[in-house]
Design a protein around this motif. Structure first.
Motif, short mmCIF file in Angstrom:
data_model
loop_
_atom_site.label_atom_id
_atom_site.label_comp_id
_atom_site.label_asym_id
_atom_site.label_seq_id
_atom_site.Cartn_x
_atom_site.Cartn_y
_atom_site.Cartn_z
N THR A 97 0.53 4.13 0.72
CA THR A 97 0.44 5.03 1.81
C THR A 97 1.00 4.71 3.16
O THR A 97 1.10 5.35 3.84
CB THR A 97 -1.27 5.49 2.14
N LYS A 98 1.72 3.33 3.09
CA LYS A 98 2.27 2.87 4.29
C LYS A 98 3.49 2.56 4.18
O LYS A 98 4.04 1.68 3.24
CB LYS A 98 1.34 1.60 4.51
N ASP A 142 5.19 -0.97 4.45
CA ASP A 142 4.75 -1.84 3.23
C ASP A 142 5.77 -1.40 2.01
O ASP A 142 6.32 -2.38 1.36
CB ASP A 142 3.33 -1.36 2.65
N GLN A 171 -4.22 11.66 0.99
CA GLN A 171 -4.34 10.40 0.10
C GLN A 171 -3.21 10.77 -1.31
O GLN A 171 -2.38 9.79 -1.42
CB GLN A 171 -5.61 9.59 -0.04
N SER A 191 5.16 8.46 -1.48
CA SER A 191 5.63 6.83 -1.77
C SER A 191 6.99 7.02 -2.44
O SER A 191 7.93 6.11 -2.25
CB SER A 191 4.64 6.34 -2.30
N ASP A 250 0.95 -1.22 -0.03
CA ASP A 250 -0.12 -0.21 -0.08
C ASP A 250 0.70 1.18 -0.27
O ASP A 250 1.81 1.40 0.94
CB ASP A 250 -0.87 0.13 1.20
#
Length: 258
Positions: free
Chosen positions: A63-64, A67, A107, A115, A61
């Motif tokens: 946004t994480k 991850d 977001q 990211s 993801d």
């Protein structure tokens, strides 16, 4: 020798087109993105069949940060490192600034801009240890010029351009190049999704959105092909592009020439 390539947002659209090009070149590729599990596996298998490399899917993801770190470490563990990093993940939301939902702003900035920082932060040490690398950020004509109702997207893409230049200067003596590709409108699922949004916002038909909004500034009056962007990425990842860093390639049908 196969390269190790990580491409974010590559289960559809531009990212998938780029993945196809690298898979066909025999590279090992990690694709990433959201979608139906079975459809993604079908995409992975079709890419795997294209060349001699191995194609893996990672569900990180964007946004994480944790991850994202795991995805880069997967490339290290499975393929020995990261030779080419392509930051492509993207979403869109169209609204006036005063009506733009703050959660949507957060977001978009996370997926489109932050990211790329996180992937680069983890990939750069691997590239330095290998003695070379290529980072390609898929920006946009909106990284160079603005359009109304796209405040988060335009802000993030302008940010990507700045991140690209800064990283290029930092890595100039490490044989790691950092560049951006700035496509105009490509008829991807992301663009197709914003057509009804734009029609509603402007009170016009979807056909008028295509002709009078999306392609209004593209002098060719044609959408850019995914394959054109993919070929530019292949070139920037090649040895022939070793002296190209800290800049961008516009593929926008003459949009930013105006």
């Amino acid at each position: 020798m196969s390269r190790s390539v990580v491409i974010t947002g590559s289960t559809s659209g531009i990212g998938l087109g780029i993945a196809r090009a690298f898979a066909a070149s025999g590279d090992n590729v990690i694709i990433n993105g959201f979608g139906d599990r079975d459809e993604i596996e079908a995409i992975r298998a079709s890419l795997d069949a294209q060349g001699s490399g191995t194609i893996l899917y990672h569900p990180a993801d964007m946004t994480k940060p944790i991850d994202i770190e795991h995805m880069i470490l997967t490339a290290r563990d499975r393929f020995g490192g990261v030779d080419v990093l392509i930051n492509n993940a993207g979403i869109q939301h169209v609204a006036k600034i005063e009506e733009f939902p703050p959660e949507k702003w957060d977001q978009l900035i996370a997926i489109l801009l932050s990211s790329a920082f996180h992937t680069m932060r983890h990939a750069i040490p691997l590239m330095k240890s290998q003695g070379k690398g290529r980072i390609i950020n898929i920006a946009s004509a909106h990284g160079l010029v603005a359009s109304p109702f796209k405040s988060a997207y335009v802000a993030a893409k302008h940010g990507i351009m700045g991140l690209t230049k800064t990283a290029a200067l930092e890595l100039a003596r490490d044989a790691i190049t950092v560049n951006a590709i700035c496509p105009g409108f490509v008829l991807t699922p992301l663009v197709e999704k914003q057509i009804p949004d734009q029609a509603r916002e402007k009170g016009i038909s979807e056909a008028e959105v295509k002709d009078e909004v999306l392609l209004r500034l593209q002098a060719t009056k044609e959408f850019v092909a995914v394959e054109e962007v993919a070929e530019a990425a292949i070139y920037l990842a090649s040895d022939a592009a070793r002296s190209i860093t800290g800049t961008h390639i516009s593929i926008d049908g003459g949009w930013t020439a105006q």
